[in-house]
Design an enzyme around this catalytic site. Sequence first.
Site, PDB file in Angstrom:
ATOM      1  CB  CYS B  17      65.359  44.445  29.633  1.00  8.48           C
ATOM      2  SG  CYS B  17      65.978  45.655  30.462  1.00  8.48           S
ATOM      3  N   PRO B  18      67.886  42.284  31.137  1.00 10.12           N
ATOM      4  CG  PRO B  18      70.146  42.875  32.835  1.00 10.12           C
ATOM      5  CD  PRO B  18      68.468  42.404  32.461  1.00 10.12           C
TER       6      PRO B  18
END
Lengths: 301, 81
Positions: B17-18
Site C-alpha cells: 500500500c499505496p
Amino acid sequence: MIFSGFLIGLIFGALLQRSRMCFNSAFRDVLLFKDNYLLKMALLAVAVQMVLVHLLAQMGLIALAPSGLNWVANIVGAYIFGLGMVLAGGCASGVTYRAGEGLTTAWFAAIFYGGTAYAMRNGGVFSGVWKWFQGFGVAPFQYFDQATGEGFSRLYLQKAGQTLPSVFGVNPWIVVVICVGLILWYVFGTQTSERESKIGLKMAAVLLGAVGAFAWYFSELVGRNYGMGITGGWSNIWSVWLSGKPFSWDGLSVFGIVVGAAISAVMAKEFKLRMPRNPITYVQVMGGGIVMGFGATIAGG
Amino acid sequence: MADYEVSRVIDVRGEVCPVPDVETKRAIKGAKEGEILKVLVDYPLSVERIPESVKKLGSEVLEVRKNGGSDWEIYVKVKKQ
C-alpha cells in the site's frame, strides 16, 4: 487474566481487518487522494475512546496514566516514525494486522520494527540516542495528594505525565467535550468520501473505540495502567524470544491482533500470501520497520 | 460477466500500500480516451479505494470482479475531461 490481552487483541485484529483501519493510509488518503474516509473513522474512534476512557476513570475502574511529556522526543520521534511507516507500508497496528492477512512484506516490517524497538530499550546500538532524548522530559504532574486525596483530579494516577487539562488547569471533561465536539463537527459536518466497505465508517469507529477503551480496563486488572500498545507489545515478543522473559499483557494483545486478523481474513476469503514482484520491496519494508521502531521508541510509544 | 477489450493490464498484486492506487492513477493519466484498463489487485483495502479514486478522476468503473480468493479484477474505462 493476562490472557484478556490475547482476547482483546483477537477482537481488535478482526475489527482492523474488516474496517481496513490504518493510520498511515488514513493520512495519506487525505493528502494524496483527497479521500477522508479512513481519517474520519480514526478520529471518530478516538472520540469514542476518549469519552469511554474518561467514564471508566470517573467510575474509578481505571486510573489514567499518561506517559511523561517530552516535547522534543515526541515530535522528533513521531516525525521519524512517520517516515518509517511510509516505507514499511503501514503504521504499527497496520503492519500488525496485515501480517495476519498474509501480506509477507508486513511480516518483515513488523519483525524489524519490533526488533529495533526492543534493541533500543535494551542496550542495543541506538539505545544511547533514546537515553539522550529522555533528558528532555517534562517532570510528571501531581494530580492529587496521596494523604488527603485532594487535588487537581482523581481521574489520574497520583503522579503522571502532563496532559492538556493539567497544562491549562481545566477540568479534564472540558478538554474531552472540546475535542469530541471538534471531531464530531469534522466527521458529520463536512463531506465524507464514499467507499464500498464491509462495515460502515460509524460502526467501525464505535467498535474500535470501545474495544480500545475496554483494553484499558482489562489491562488495569493485571496492574498495567494503559491501553493497547503495539510497540511495547512487539518489543515484549522479542524479549520473550531473546531473553526468555514472560509474555506481558500487550505482547499477548499484539499476538492476538495477528491471529484475529488472520481468522477474519480467512473467513472473508481475503487471506492470501501476497508477495511483491520486485524483491527490493522487502529491503524497503525492512528499512521502514527499523526506522519505525527507532522513531516509536524515541517518541515514547 | 461481460468481457471487455482490454488495452492494458496493470498487475499490482502483492504490492505494498499505496502502490496499487498510485499505479492505477498513473495508468489512467497515461491512457487515451475510451481505453479499457484491467487492474489486478489482491489487497482488500485497495479494492475498496481504487474505484472511488477512478471516479474522482472522471473515469468509469465498468466492473469489480472477484476471482475466488483474495483476487480481484477492476475494469476501468478511461475518460478524459
